[in-house]
Scaffold this active site. Structure first.
Site, PDB file in Angstrom:
ATOM      1  N   LEU A 190       0.851  -1.193   0.000  1.00 14.34           N
ATOM      2  CA  LEU A 190       0.000   0.000   0.000  1.00 14.34           C
ATOM      3  C   LEU A 190       0.887   1.243   0.000  1.00 14.34           C
ATOM      4  O   LEU A 190       1.917   1.290   0.670  1.00 14.34           O
ATOM      5  CB  LEU A 190      -0.903   0.003   1.234  1.00 14.34           C
ATOM      6  N   GLY A 230       2.181  -9.463   6.058  1.00 13.34           N
ATOM      7  CA  GLY A 230       2.558  -8.658   7.215  1.00 13.34           C
ATOM      8  C   GLY A 230       2.634  -7.194   6.832  1.00 13.34           C
ATOM      9  O   GLY A 230       2.816  -6.855   5.663  1.00 13.34           O
ATOM     10  N   GLY A 231       2.486  -6.321   7.833  1.00 13.64           N
ATOM     11  CA  GLY A 231       2.517  -4.894   7.546  1.00 13.64           C
ATOM     12  C   GLY A 231       1.458  -4.530   6.525  1.00 13.64           C
ATOM     13  O   GLY A 231       0.278  -4.829   6.688  1.00 13.64           O
ATOM     14  N   ASP A 232       1.883  -3.877   5.427  1.00 12.52           N
ATOM     15  CA  ASP A 232       0.942  -3.506   4.374  1.00 12.52           C
ATOM     16  C   ASP A 232       1.219  -4.312   3.100  1.00 12.52           C
ATOM     17  O   ASP A 232       0.882  -3.882   2.001  1.00 12.52           O
ATOM     18  CB  ASP A 232       1.025  -2.003   4.092  1.00 12.52           C
ATOM     19  N   GLU A 233       1.830  -5.486   3.251  1.00 11.02           N
ATOM     20  CA  GLU A 233       2.192  -6.310   2.098  1.00 11.02           C
ATOM     21  C   GLU A 233       1.184  -7.450   1.912  1.00 11.02           C
ATOM     22  O   GLU A 233       0.897  -8.201   2.841  1.00 11.02           O
ATOM     23  CB  GLU A 233       3.599  -6.882   2.265  1.00 11.02           C
TER      24      GLU A 233
END
Length: 297
Positions: A190, A230-233
């Site tokens: 993102l 994970g995160g925005d992945e």
């Protein structure tokens, strides 16, 4: 006189001997009565055990007919009556047949309603029946399934995680080699997610990623796999790819879906994404290389 005294002494000792023998016989008789009473009491207690057991205990004839069921079996028997009438399920009949043929206890699973039982059936060949003991493992199986789900899925979005994605990718790649078909892998991040997370808070970031996951799922076809790493992945696996252009069209649908504002709380948030695409066999011959190249792209 001496002869008379000797006779009296002999008679006395004989009577004493007889008395001791009678006492011994009476003692043995009393002991036998006590043992018999004890055995009768034990038999009564043993006979009461199945009825008082907290788990279903049943007796099934060698032909598969129900001969006995304890009180704990009532829900199970009621379910059978609703589903198949006055019969035992095929699973039970098959288990009984196998147990008698193998002449040993047989374990199997038995379901009724929303419950799952672990069952063991023990044949008694001379009597022509088998004893069926059941243990309700519904909660255990649910807990195990939840643990397995947590190990392979992202807790925020409920999407498959990196572990499950790469495992599925390896399986699809093996099948693709055998059947000479193409596979597409897309990895996306993102844009400016960190800015949203820092300015609006982590809860807003979680809401944003949850909505992104929902939109990604909406853009994919049946059989495609969407995962969060994970995160925005995020990543998308297309196991049946007609061409590279097909993967490009999928990426375009994702871009369009994420170009629409996302409501976070009462505020609209605009996010975009960057996407990298790789395909097999052109861009890698194993899962790790294929993912790495998509991430770089």
């Amino acid at each position: 006189t001496q002869i008379e005294n000797d006779s009296l002494i002999q008679i006395f000792f004989r009577n004493v001997s007889i008395a001791f023998e009678n006492l011994h016989l009476q003692t043995e008789l009393l002991r036998e009565i006590d043992v018999r009473k004890l055995r009768e009491r034990e038999n009564i207690e043993l006979a009461r055990l199945p009825e008082e057991a907290p788990m279903p205990v049943l007796r099934i004839s060698q032909d598969g007919d129900l001969l006995y069921a304890n009180s704990a079996s009532a829900p199970l028997i009621s379910e059978w009556a609703v589903q198949i009438g006055d019969r035992t399920p095929n699973a039970v009949r098959t288990a009984v047949e196998y147990a008698f043929a193998a002449a040993r206890p047989t374990e199997f699973e038995l379901a009724y309603g929303d419950r799952m039982l672990e069952a063991i059936i023990t044949p008694v060949p001379p009597a022509g029946y088998a004893n069926l003991y059941c243990k309700d493992v519904t909660e255990e199986k649910q807990a195990r399934a939840e643990l397995e789900h947590l190990a392979t899925h992202d807790p925020l979005t409920a999407l498959p995680n990196r572990t499950l994605f790469l495992e599925q990718l390896r399986a699809e790649m093996n099948d693709a080699r055998r059947n000479h078909r193409a596979i597409g892998v897309s990895v996306l991040d993102l844009d400016d997610f960190k800015l949203v997370n820092d300015t609006m808070g982590h809860q807003a970031g979680d809401e944003l990623r949850s909505e992104v996951a929902r939109r990604l799922k909406a853009t994919t076809r049946d059989g495609d796999l969407v995962a969060r790493f994970g995160g925005d992945e995020f990543a998308i696996l297309q196991p049946s790819l007609a061409s590279l252009a097909d993967a490009g069209r999928q990426a375009q649908r994702v871009v369009e879906a994420l170009s629409e504002p996302i409501m976070v709380g009462d505020r609209p948030v605009n996010v975009g994404c960057s996407i990298g695409i790789t395909t097999i066999p052109d861009d890698g011959d194993n899962a790790a290389t294929l993912y790495r190249n998509a991430d770089m792209a």
